[in-house]
Every structure is written in C-alpha cells, then in structure tokens.
Motif scaffolding. Structure first.
Motif, PDB file in Angstrom:
ATOM      1  N   CYS A  32      15.954  15.607  34.626  1.00  0.00           N
ATOM      2  CA  CYS A  32      16.697  14.225  34.675  1.00  0.00           C
ATOM      3  C   CYS A  32      16.387  13.565  35.898  1.00  0.00           C
ATOM      4  O   CYS A  32      16.243  12.244  36.046  1.00  0.00           O
ATOM      5  N   LYS A  33      16.513  14.378  36.954  1.00  0.00           N
ATOM      6  CA  LYS A  33      16.454  13.908  38.440  1.00  0.00           C
ATOM      7  C   LYS A  33      14.903  13.478  38.622  1.00  0.00           C
ATOM      8  O   LYS A  33      14.606  12.463  39.176  1.00  0.00           O
ATOM      9  N   ARG A  34      13.979  14.211  38.299  1.00  0.00           N
ATOM     10  CA  ARG A  34      12.594  13.908  38.635  1.00  0.00           C
ATOM     11  C   ARG A  34      11.940  12.727  37.711  1.00  0.00           C
ATOM     12  O   ARG A  34      11.334  11.906  38.395  1.00  0.00           O
ATOM     13  N   LEU A  35      12.488  12.630  36.676  1.00  0.00           N
ATOM     14  CA  LEU A  35      11.968  11.322  35.692  1.00  0.00           C
ATOM     15  C   LEU A  35      13.029  10.466  35.516  1.00  0.00           C
ATOM     16  O   LEU A  35      12.533   9.512  35.036  1.00  0.00           O
ATOM     17  N   CYS A  36      13.911  10.535  36.491  1.00  0.00           N
ATOM     18  CA  CYS A  36      15.132   9.408  36.421  1.00  0.00           C
ATOM     19  C   CYS A  36      15.577   9.083  34.716  1.00  0.00           C
ATOM     20  O   CYS A  36      15.222   7.750  34.267  1.00  0.00           O
ATOM     21  N   ALA A  37      15.687  10.002  34.084  1.00  0.00           N
ATOM     22  CA  ALA A  37      15.640   9.957  32.761  1.00  0.00           C
ATOM     23  C   ALA A  37      17.280  10.239  32.127  1.00  0.00           C
ATOM     24  O   ALA A  37      17.336  11.687  32.781  1.00  0.00           O
ATOM     25  N   LYS A  38      17.916  10.076  31.384  1.00  0.00           N
ATOM     26  CA  LYS A  38      18.914  10.507  30.603  1.00  0.00           C
ATOM     27  C   LYS A  38      20.077  11.042  31.578  1.00  0.00           C
ATOM     28  O   LYS A  38      20.893  12.068  31.310  1.00  0.00           O
ATOM     29  N   GLN A  39      20.280  10.557  32.652  1.00  0.00           N
ATOM     30  CA  GLN A  39      21.208  10.920  33.952  1.00  0.00           C
ATOM     31  C   GLN A  39      22.564  10.994  33.480  1.00  0.00           C
ATOM     32  O   GLN A  39      23.471  12.034  33.572  1.00  0.00           O
ATOM     33  N   GLY A  40      22.932   9.817  32.884  1.00  0.00           N
ATOM     34  CA  GLY A  40      24.421   9.461  32.583  1.00  0.00           C
ATOM     35  C   GLY A  40      24.839  10.423  31.461  1.00  0.00           C
ATOM     36  O   GLY A  40      25.829  10.873  31.351  1.00  0.00           O
ATOM     37  N   SER A  41      23.959  10.431  30.601  1.00  0.00           N
ATOM     38  CA  SER A  41      24.090  11.195  29.288  1.00  0.00           C
ATOM     39  C   SER A  41      24.256  12.840  29.606  1.00  0.00           C
ATOM     40  O   SER A  41      25.145  13.528  29.264  1.00  0.00           O
ATOM     41  N   PHE A  42      23.586  13.171  30.825  1.00  0.00           N
ATOM     42  CA  PHE A  42      23.757  14.487  31.153  1.00  0.00           C
ATOM     43  C   PHE A  42      24.660  14.843  31.654  1.00  0.00           C
ATOM     44  O   PHE A  42      25.607  15.756  31.227  1.00  0.00           O
ATOM     45  N   VAL A  43      25.525  14.061  32.762  1.00  0.00           N
ATOM     46  CA  VAL A  43      26.617  14.424  33.310  1.00  0.00           C
ATOM     47  C   VAL A  43      27.876  14.428  32.221  1.00  0.00           C
ATOM     48  O   VAL A  43      28.719  15.212  32.321  1.00  0.00           O
ATOM     49  N   GLN A  44      27.728  13.239  31.261  1.00  0.00           N
ATOM     50  CA  GLN A  44      28.863  13.217  30.494  1.00  0.00           C
ATOM     51  C   GLN A  44      28.861  14.527  29.498  1.00  0.00           C
ATOM     52  O   GLN A  44      29.904  15.011  29.287  1.00  0.00           O
ATOM     53  N   ASN A  45      27.786  14.910  28.804  1.00  0.00           N
ATOM     54  CA  ASN A  45      27.821  16.301  28.151  1.00  0.00           C
ATOM     55  C   ASN A  45      27.910  17.193  28.717  1.00  0.00           C
ATOM     56  O   ASN A  45      28.790  18.155  28.169  1.00  0.00           O
ATOM     57  N   LEU A  46      27.646  17.405  30.071  1.00  0.00           N
ATOM     58  CA  LEU A  46      28.016  18.590  30.712  1.00  0.00           C
ATOM     59  C   LEU A  46      29.445  18.705  31.013  1.00  0.00           C
ATOM     60  O   LEU A  46      30.326  19.832  30.888  1.00  0.00           O
ATOM     61  N   MET A  47      30.138  17.693  31.402  1.00  0.00           N
ATOM     62  CA  MET A  47      31.521  17.427  31.519  1.00  0.00           C
ATOM     63  C   MET A  47      32.502  17.723  30.133  1.00  0.00           C
ATOM     64  O   MET A  47      33.341  18.655  30.422  1.00  0.00           O
ATOM     65  N   LYS A  48      31.918  17.216  29.220  1.00  0.00           N
ATOM     66  CA  LYS A  48      32.426  17.578  28.119  1.00  0.00           C
ATOM     67  C   LYS A  48      32.256  19.003  27.566  1.00  0.00           C
ATOM     68  O   LYS A  48      33.089  19.840  27.119  1.00  0.00           O
ATOM     69  N   SER A  49      31.123  19.658  27.871  1.00  0.00           N
ATOM     70  CA  SER A  49      31.045  21.241  27.365  1.00  0.00           C
ATOM     71  C   SER A  49      31.805  22.169  28.389  1.00  0.00           C
ATOM     72  O   SER A  49      32.174  23.240  28.304  1.00  0.00           O
ATOM     73  N   LEU A  50      32.461  21.644  29.497  1.00  0.00           N
ATOM     74  CA  LEU A  50      33.024  22.233  30.303  1.00  0.00           C
ATOM     75  C   LEU A  50      34.547  21.902  30.360  1.00  0.00           C
ATOM     76  O   LEU A  50      35.189  22.330  31.200  1.00  0.00           O
ATOM     77  N   ASN A  51      34.836  21.096  29.151  1.00  0.00           N
ATOM     78  CA  ASN A  51      36.169  20.994  29.159  1.00  0.00           C
ATOM     79  C   ASN A  51      36.752  19.958  30.195  1.00  0.00           C
ATOM     80  O   ASN A  51      37.952  20.187  30.530  1.00  0.00           O
ATOM     81  N   CYS A  52      36.029  19.217  30.813  1.00  0.00           N
ATOM     82  CA  CYS A  52      36.424  18.575  32.151  1.00  0.00           C
ATOM     83  C   CYS A  52      36.460  16.832  31.889  1.00  0.00           C
ATOM     84  O   CYS A  52      36.510  16.217  32.945  1.00  0.00           O
ATOM     85  N   SER A  53      36.158  16.542  30.612  1.00  0.00           N
ATOM     86  CA  SER A  53      35.948  15.230  30.485  1.00  0.00           C
ATOM     87  C   SER A  53      37.058  14.148  30.062  1.00  0.00           C
ATOM     88  O   SER A  53      37.308  13.297  30.802  1.00  0.00           O
ATOM     89  N   GLU A  54      38.192  14.738  29.314  1.00  0.00           N
ATOM     90  CA  GLU A  54      39.190  13.991  29.026  1.00  0.00           C
ATOM     91  C   GLU A  54      40.444  15.074  28.967  1.00  0.00           C
ATOM     92  O   GLU A  54      40.149  16.256  28.687  1.00  0.00           O
ATOM     93  N   PRO A  55      41.628  14.638  29.402  1.00  0.00           N
ATOM     94  CA  PRO A  55      41.862  13.486  29.863  1.00  0.00           C
ATOM     95  C   PRO A  55      41.163  13.156  31.361  1.00  0.00           C
ATOM     96  O   PRO A  55      40.853  14.188  31.932  1.00  0.00           O
TER      97      PRO A  55
END
Length: 580
Positions: A373-396
């Motif tokens: 994601c960093k190297r190709l400057c792609a899907k960076q926002g989606s990556f952070v969002q998915n990772l937060m969600k998978s670690l139960n840190c997205s909401e609230p």
C-alpha cells in the motif's frame, strides 16, 4: 512409577554444541567421523576452534592466525578435510587464508574430484574453495585471477558433465548450487557473507561463467525427469538457484523455464481463474513445488507475474492466506506486485478477511499488504479502516486511541487485553510494529498520528522504551507526510520523560530521534529538564552517551557557547546534505 511429563517440549534436552561433542569423543579415543586423525592433530584442531570463537582484535590478526593454522595442514589438505573436526576448521578459516594456501587446497582437491564431491565432510571444504575461487577471480590481481577463474570453471564443468550423478546426491547438489551462485555472484542471505570479499554489484560476469550457467540451464530444461526435479526438496532448491542465476545471465532462457513451470507444473491445462471458489493449483499441494512457485513470483517479469497470479492465486487468496503452508506464497505475491491495478484486485479479495488472517496468526500477509500500500500509494485509507475494524478499534471513535497498542501487540482490543503497566518490557509483535512504521509513511497518516498523540505520556514513554516500539519514533519524526506541527506536539508531549528515556537502552534511541527533530527552543527546554538532577540518569551506560551527544557539560557551563556550537553542527549538517 513417575508421572509422564506434561510438556515434552520444555523437558527436551538441549542439543550439545559441536565443540562439546568433539571434546567428549576425543576423551573416548574417537577422533572425529570420516578419516581418522591422530590424537595430537585432533586436539590441536579443537584448540583452534576454541581460539577462533574467542574472536580477534582485527581482520589482519585473524588472517595471520589462519595462515599459521594452514602451515600445519601442508600435504595433508585432503586428509584433514575428510575428517569432521578438520573439515570444520578448514571450512571456517579458508575465507581468511592467503592465495598460496588456497592454491595448495585446490591442487590437492583437483586430483580426486569424483570422490570428494560426494564426501560428507570434504564436500563442505570444496564449497568453501569454490566460493573463494569465484570471488577472488573477480577481485584478485591478474596472475591469481586467471588461476582462480580456471579452478572455478573446472569444478563447475566437472559437475555439469556428471550432472546425472550429482544432482540427486545431497553433497554434490549443494556444490552445484554453490558453483551457480558464485559464478554470477548472487548475494548471500544473513551471516553467510562472513569472510567473503565484497564484489561490486554491477561487476561484469565473465563470458565463460555466463556460458557455464546457460549450459546448466539448457541441459536441465530438457531432462525427462524435469517434473521429478520440481517435486523433490533437494532438486527444487537447485532449480530455484538456477532461475535466479538465469535472471542475471539469460532472460530468454528464463522465460522458457517460467512458461514450462507454469504450463506443466503450477497450473497444467488450467484456464485462468475467473472468481472465488476455484480449485487450488497443484503448486500448493507440494512443499518443494510451492518453494519453486515463491521463487518464480520473485523473479518473474510483469507479464509472467500476471499469468502466475491469474492461474495460481486469483480467487483463492483468502484461503491461501489462512493456511499455514501457503500464506508465505501470498506474502511474496503481494511484495513483488508492481502493477497498481493488479494489487488493488488482490487487496479487494482480502479486504474482508483481515480478522480471520490475524486469528490464524499469519500477520505477515497483513504486513505485506501495508508495505505494498505504501510502495504503490494504493488502498491506504481502506487498509487503515479494515485494520482498525479487525482489531475492534474502529467504533466508537474513542476506541481509536487504543489502536496503537493493540496493533503493537497485534491483538483485538477488549476486556481480555493485557494491562499496559509493563509495556516497556513486554514482547510486542514484530509485524505489528513494522506495520505501524509503514502506516506513518502513508500519504495521510493522520489517524496514526492522532492515535500516538492521544496516548497517555506514561504509556507512550513505555512504548518508546520498548525494544520494538523504539523504532516507531524514527518513522514518526522522519515521515514525509507527518506534519511539522505534529512533530512539535510529540516533542512537547514527552517533556518530563526525557531523563528516564535517556538512561535506558531503547529509550535513548527514541530520545535521540526526537532530539534530532526538535527545534532550538524545544531543545533548550529539554536541556533544562536534563540538567535537573542529571546524576540520576547521566551516569548510566546509555545516559553517558546521550550526555556526550547533547553536550550536557558545555550547556551547564555556558548556555550561549552551547547554542553557538549547536548552530555550527546544524550548519555543517545542512551543507553535508547539499553536497551529497
């Protein structure tokens, strides 16, 4: 009758070291496996290994030591090399020997190559000779260069002419690999470069060496047993080395190999996958073939890479990522992807499966995604969002402040999460901390920056003083997309913690990174803090180093002079950057 131990792994005896075993057998009158040495020579070699392990003051001292040892092996080169302990000594010291010593060993081995290539001990010495001969044929003076080149070619051609005998032989196979690797000077991994003279990366490979590698390639590709070579671990490793060598010497022949492997081994008679749920490629059902697939992914040109992705991986990435034996191949696929559109397709296939992949313990796949994601400057926002969600840190939203620690541990946020009281000494997750470093290099790292700045100072200090956490600071202060104001906020946030950080091994690393990023005004505040009861921190081993680097003694004596010295250092650093 005693109870059976509940955990056999914890009660298993540790394997004795080579030297301990050698001493034990020597006392019993057994002087090493292989050829029999006399008792004096055997004990001499043991003392040599003990001395070598103690280390040397410099390279010159080590070379003199090696030359003295080899004076004792004159006319006994083969005899010593065929003994278990003698082999270890010779193999270890050959890289530090002079050209004359190498010549004596090469002449001795040349007289009985057929037997020595298959000898369980002498074959290791022959490998060491090939490494030195090839390397020195690139770096030595003209007279020695031609001799070493001749020996390298002689061994390589002998093995080529007897390939059917040695390709299936454990010891002969390893010598073939060593020849190929060193004819084209493939870089070695880890500490295997010890004693190896560095060859220039763009050094021209002699035509004779190129010809030998091509001949190996042309001969092996037409073998009737080619499929068997792929499915045996020993010969699969040889093919992997050959493919890497062909990438440097003959790209046309490499393409033939890749096409043959794809059509006959990895995806025989398979149409390109069109969606999820397709059957797995045969490549994933055999470990040797899977290893070969991973290598082809690394070296394939873009067009072939796309074909491998489509025929072997597409539609099965989530399943492969969650399987122990195959997740490494997915990591390689992601790491070596160069097309943004192709990577985005891979990402989309995996985006809903982060939590399952983490639960399976295959966090290397998530790391590979972050780095690409960093190297190709792609899907960076989606990556952070998915990772937060998978670690139960997205909401609230207030949970997002827990993301940094949760990712450092790579575990979900929740009531079962460990306490943060011992974060400084806790063993954090390597992949998690590396992902944090990558996230700070994303184009919009605001969530990560806010997460770090939102942590309590004590917690942040403990993270920065952790062996793995200390590297996060480097990425924060050097990140191209971390704003100047954010850096200043971190410098201010850590005020009051600098003395303790400066006194600790890993904390001092973090201190230095923050110090280098701080403006003059902030540095003056930090110095005032360091001066207060400075004996409490500056007498520690790390504290002394930091005190010297920030010039604490001068600051306490004369602040104006200290400021002037700091300006001089800053100006010299500025000019150094300009002159690069």
């Amino acid at each position: 009758m005693s109870d059976e131990p509940t955990n056999k792994r914890n009660t298993r005896k540790r394997k004795k070291s080579f030297l301990k075993n050698a001493r034990k057998y020597g006392k019993k009158g057994y002087y090493g496996r292989g050829s029999e040495l006399d008792a004096d020579t055997y004990q001499y070699f043991i003392r040599i290994m003990e001395t070598y392990r103690e280390g040397f003051a410099n390279d010159e001292e080590r070379s003199i030591f090696a030359d003295n040892v080899f004076e004792q092996t004159v006319s006994k080169e083969v005899e010593c090399s065929c003994n278990q302990v003698g082999c270890r000594v010779v193999e270890t010291l050959l890289p530090f020997s002079n050209d004359d010593t190498l010549r004596k060993f090469m002449e001795a081995f040349s007289s009985d190559l057929r037997r020595l290539c298959g000898d369980r001990f002498a074959s290791h010495v022959l490998e060491a000779l090939v490494v030195q001969a090839c390397t020195r044929s690139f770096t030595s003076s003209d007279e020695s260069k031609s001799y070493f080149k001749e020996f390298s070619a002689k061994i390589s051609k002998f093995l080529l002419n007897n390939l059917e005998d040695y390709v299936w032989d454990t010891y002969g196979n390893h010598i073939v690999r060593t020849c190929l690797e060193n004819l084209v000077q493939l870089p070695k991994e880890g500490n295997k470069n010890e004693g190896r003279v560095k060859v220039e990366e763009n050094q021209d490979i002699p035509e004779e060496y190129v010809g030998i590698v091509k001949e190996y390639g042309e001969r092996i590709i037409v073998w009737p047993q080619f499929n068997e070579l792929c499915s045996s671990e020993l010969t699969s490793c040889l093919l992997q080395v050959l493919l890497k060598c062909l990438k440097k010497t003959d790209k046309k022949l490499l393409k033939k190999y890749l096409k043959k492997l794809l059509d006959e081994i990895f995806a025989p008679n398979a149409e390109e996958n069109t969606g999820a749920g397709t059957s797995l490629s045969p490549a994933f059902l055999s470990k040797p073939v899977l290893m070969l697939l991973e290598t082809t992914v690394q070296i394939a040109p873009p067009k072939t890479f796309t074909q491998i992705y489509a025929k072997c991986f597409k539609g099965n990435l989530p399943k492969l990522s969650k399987t122990r034996n195959t997740n490494f191949a997915v990591q390689k696929l992601i790491q070596y992807c160069t097309e943004k559109v192709e990577f985005e397709a891979m990402f989309d296939e995996l985006s809903d499966h982060f939590a399952e992949i983490i639960e399976a313990g295959h966090t290397g796949v998530i790391l590979a995604l972050a780095q690409t994601c960093k190297r190709l400057c792609a899907k960076q926002g989606s990556f952070v969002q998915n990772l937060m969600k998978s670690l139960n840190c997205s909401e609230p939203e207030e949970r997002q402040t827990n993301f940094i620690v949760s990712l450092s541990r790579f575990c979900k946020y929740g009531p079962d999460q460990p306490s943060n009281e011992n974060l400084q000494k806790e063993k954090l997750n390597l992949h998690g901390t590396l992902i944090l470093q990558a996230l700070l290099d994303f184009n919009k790292p605001i969530k990560i920056v806010n997460g770090i700045l939102g942590m309590e100072q004590t917690q942040l200090k403990d993270l920065f003083c952790n062996t793995m956490g200390s590297h996060i600071v480097d990425s924060y202060v050097k990140g191209a997309f971390v704003g100047e104001k954010s850096r200043e906020k971190l410098v201010r946030k850590m005020m009051g913690a600098y003395r303790e950080m400066a006194s600790l091994k890993y904390g001092s690393r973090s201190f230095e990174a923050i110090w280098n990023a701080a403006a003059l005004k902030a540095k003056l505040q930090i110095m005032d803090e360091l001066c207060y009861k400075d004996g409490a921190w500056s007498n520690s081993e790390c504290g002394k180093i930091i005190a010297a680097k920030v010039n604490l003694a001068l600051y306490k004596r004369n602040k104006e002079e200290w400021k002037n010295s700091l300006n001089k250092v800053d100006k010299s650093a500025l000019f150094a950057d300009i002159l690069k």
